[in-house]
Design an enzyme around this catalytic site. Structure first.
Site, PDB file in Angstrom:
ATOM      1  N   GLU A  79       0.842  -1.192   0.000  1.00 42.43           N
ATOM      2  CA  GLU A  79       0.000   0.000   0.000  1.00 42.43           C
ATOM      3  C   GLU A  79       0.879   1.245   0.000  1.00 42.43           C
ATOM      4  O   GLU A  79       0.416   2.343   0.309  1.00 42.43           O
ATOM      5  CB  GLU A  79      -0.969   0.009   1.188  1.00 42.43           C
ATOM      6  CG  GLU A  79      -0.341  -0.095   2.558  1.00 42.43           C
ATOM      7  CD  GLU A  79      -1.376  -0.032   3.664  1.00 42.43           C
ATOM      8  OE1 GLU A  79      -1.859   1.068   3.966  1.00 42.43           O
ATOM      9  OE2 GLU A  79      -1.707  -1.102   4.219  1.00 42.43           O
ATOM     10  N   CYS A 111      -3.383  -3.867   4.125  1.00 45.81           N
ATOM     11  CA  CYS A 111      -2.388  -4.851   4.554  1.00 45.81           C
ATOM     12  C   CYS A 111      -2.688  -6.261   4.067  1.00 45.81           C
ATOM     13  O   CYS A 111      -1.958  -7.201   4.408  1.00 45.81           O
ATOM     14  CB  CYS A 111      -2.293  -4.843   6.078  1.00 45.81           C
ATOM     15  SG  CYS A 111      -1.804  -3.245   6.757  1.00 45.81           S
ATOM     16  N   HIS A 233      -2.078 -10.848  11.509  1.00 45.45           N
ATOM     17  CA  HIS A 233      -1.561  -9.569  11.022  1.00 45.45           C
ATOM     18  C   HIS A 233      -1.224  -8.727  12.240  1.00 45.45           C
ATOM     19  O   HIS A 233      -2.021  -8.632  13.181  1.00 45.45           O
ATOM     20  CB  HIS A 233      -2.615  -8.870  10.158  1.00 45.45           C
ATOM     21  CG  HIS A 233      -2.327  -7.424   9.914  1.00 45.45           C
ATOM     22  ND1 HIS A 233      -1.143  -6.998   9.358  1.00 45.45           N
ATOM     23  CD2 HIS A 233      -3.053  -6.300  10.181  1.00 45.45           C
ATOM     24  CE1 HIS A 233      -1.158  -5.672   9.274  1.00 45.45           C
ATOM     25  NE2 HIS A 233      -2.293  -5.226   9.775  1.00 45.45           N
ATOM     26  N   LYS A 242      -5.113  -9.198  21.358  1.00 40.21           N
ATOM     27  CA  LYS A 242      -6.497  -8.842  21.674  1.00 40.21           C
ATOM     28  C   LYS A 242      -7.473  -9.710  20.888  1.00 40.21           C
ATOM     29  O   LYS A 242      -8.470 -10.199  21.417  1.00 40.21           O
ATOM     30  CB  LYS A 242      -6.749  -7.365  21.363  1.00 40.21           C
ATOM     31  CG  LYS A 242      -6.052  -6.385  22.284  1.00 40.21           C
ATOM     32  CD  LYS A 242      -6.343  -4.953  21.843  1.00 40.21           C
ATOM     33  CE  LYS A 242      -5.636  -3.938  22.714  1.00 40.21           C
ATOM     34  NZ  LYS A 242      -5.890  -2.541  22.264  1.00 40.21           N
ATOM     35  N   SER A 308      -7.384  -3.196   6.270  1.00 42.23           N
ATOM     36  CA  SER A 308      -8.432  -2.229   6.609  1.00 42.23           C
ATOM     37  C   SER A 308      -9.232  -1.849   5.387  1.00 42.23           C
ATOM     38  O   SER A 308      -8.736  -1.851   4.262  1.00 42.23           O
ATOM     39  CB  SER A 308      -7.807  -0.975   7.221  1.00 42.23           C
ATOM     40  OG  SER A 308      -7.200  -1.270   8.457  1.00 42.23           O
TER      41      SER A 308
END
Length: 386
Positions: A79, A111, A233, A242, A308
């Site tokens: 990107e 990504c 990722h 998380k 994203s």
């Protein structure tokens, strides 16, 4: 026929900053960076280093003359493109010396781009077993000095050679994909830095993992026990953790602890590098298989890719007997250890230096591959140290 990763390597620029130093400079508690987001160091690039130079350093050491003659596709996931029209893969193809009758192109979806390239490569090899495909993830993650995203910057590349009968990881036919039109992170044409909705981005990342994981369990009839490890990722190392905790909160504590132990091994390199964008997942894979203590042949490794905007994919591969002989832990640790530590003042000076492609100019960089000259808006690269 087995298809997968036969060779892989990463490269990061030879400069970095310490996150404690950055925290002090930004008047932030260092624990916010070292514990809160889980980063110790951050790779920093010079203006004479770009996605082509990183890709060359990652790919060139992997490839033999036999490889260069067999590769008939070069794919770059990025990107951080350097041209609105011409693919970086075309330049990489020439610099590497790949045989001319090849397809070369670039993939962009935040990504996720390199994962799309790997899946494209897999399908190509299944139809053409004698060929080989080079996939490179190369990026420079930048958000601006003193910005909210500054501590999640980084730079570098990961190169993967996809072949039949691979010697590291065979890719399984179990992919689960997810697409959602969400503006959690984006960079409009003409904008130097991306726009980020940090809270939304974290939320979408975690929810995307939960969705593809649950669909994987339903579709492929699997549970956490079927995976020796899961790579994520890694925009920053706490993010994947998380998602892992959220995705496996209903599993037995022993399963969570086992996967968390492998996760910690997968972030060893990322803690010292930062965000590689398209390469982050695959840097995590390299870190896992080079640092894990209990992985064995035929172990299944899950891989969660996220870009994203948003596209996510969960897929897996199995370790091949003797995969350890194809790794380069000593070389990768030496690469990281040999880097120059920058002061924050030096980092900020480098950050502000930019190449103007409308101004003809020559450059001098010690790297084996670097930008040597800008002439008539074209980047010319140093191709050796001779």
């Amino acid at each position: 026929m087995n298809v997968g990763i036969d060779k892989l390597n990463f490269f990061v620029p030879p400069q970095y900053i310490d996150m404690v130093d950055l925290a002090h400079a930004r008047d932030v508690d260092p624990n916010k960076f070292t514990i809160g987001i889980g980063q110790d160091q951050m790779a920093v690039s010079k203006m004479t280093q770009d996605i082509i130079t990183f890709a060359m350093h990652a790919a060139q050491p992997l490839l033999t003359a036999e490889d260069l003659a067999a590769i008939d596709m070069v794919i770059v996931g990025t990107e951080t493109g350097i041209d609105e029209s011409k693919a970086s893969a075309v330049i990489l193809h020439r610099l590497l010396g790949v045989q001319p009758f090849a397809r070369s192109f670039e993939i962009k979806e935040a990504c996720y781009g390199a994962t799309a390239g790997i899946q494209f490569a897999k399908n190509h090899i299944q139809a053409n077993p004698e060929s080989k495909v080079l996939v490179v993830a190369s990026d420079i993650a930048r958000y601006g000095l003193a910005s909210g995203g500054e501590p999640t910057q980084g730079a570098g590349a990961v190169a993967l050679l996809i072949t039949a009968d691979p010697r590291i990881l065979t890719l399984e036919d179990d992919n689960v994909m997810l697409t959602q039109d969400i503006y959690d992170f984006w960079r409009p044409v003409g904008h130097q830095y991306p726009m980020v909705d940090g809270h939304l981005s974290n939320e979408v990342y975690i929810n995307s993992f939960k969705q593809v994981w649950q669909e994987n369990c339903r579709r492929n009839k699997r549970t956490a026990a079927d995976y020796a490890a899961i790579c994520f990722h890694i925009p920053y190392t706490k993010m994947g953790k998380k998602a892992l905790l959220a995705g496996f909160e209903s599993d037995e504590p022993a399963q969570q602890d086992r996967l968390l132990a492998r996760y910690e091994e997968s972030i060893t390199y990322s803690r010292r590098v930062g965000n590689l964008y398209t390469g982050s997942l695959y840097l995590g894979l390299i870190s896992l298989i080079e640092n894990a203590t209990i992985l064995n042949e035929n172990d299944r490794i899950g891989l969660f890719s996220y870009g994203s905007g948003a596209v996510a994919e969960f897929f897996s591969g199995r370790l091949v007997k003797g995969y350890q002989q194809q790794l380069n832990k000593q070389g990768h640790e030496a690469l990281l250890d040999a880097r120059q530590k920058l002061s924050i003042e030096e980092y900020e000076q480098l950050f502000d230096e930019k190449i103007d492609v409308d101004v003809n100019k020559t450059f001098n960089d010690d790297l084996l591959y670097s930008i040597q000259e800008i002439r008539d808006t074209i980047r010319y690269y140093k191709e050796s140290n001779e």
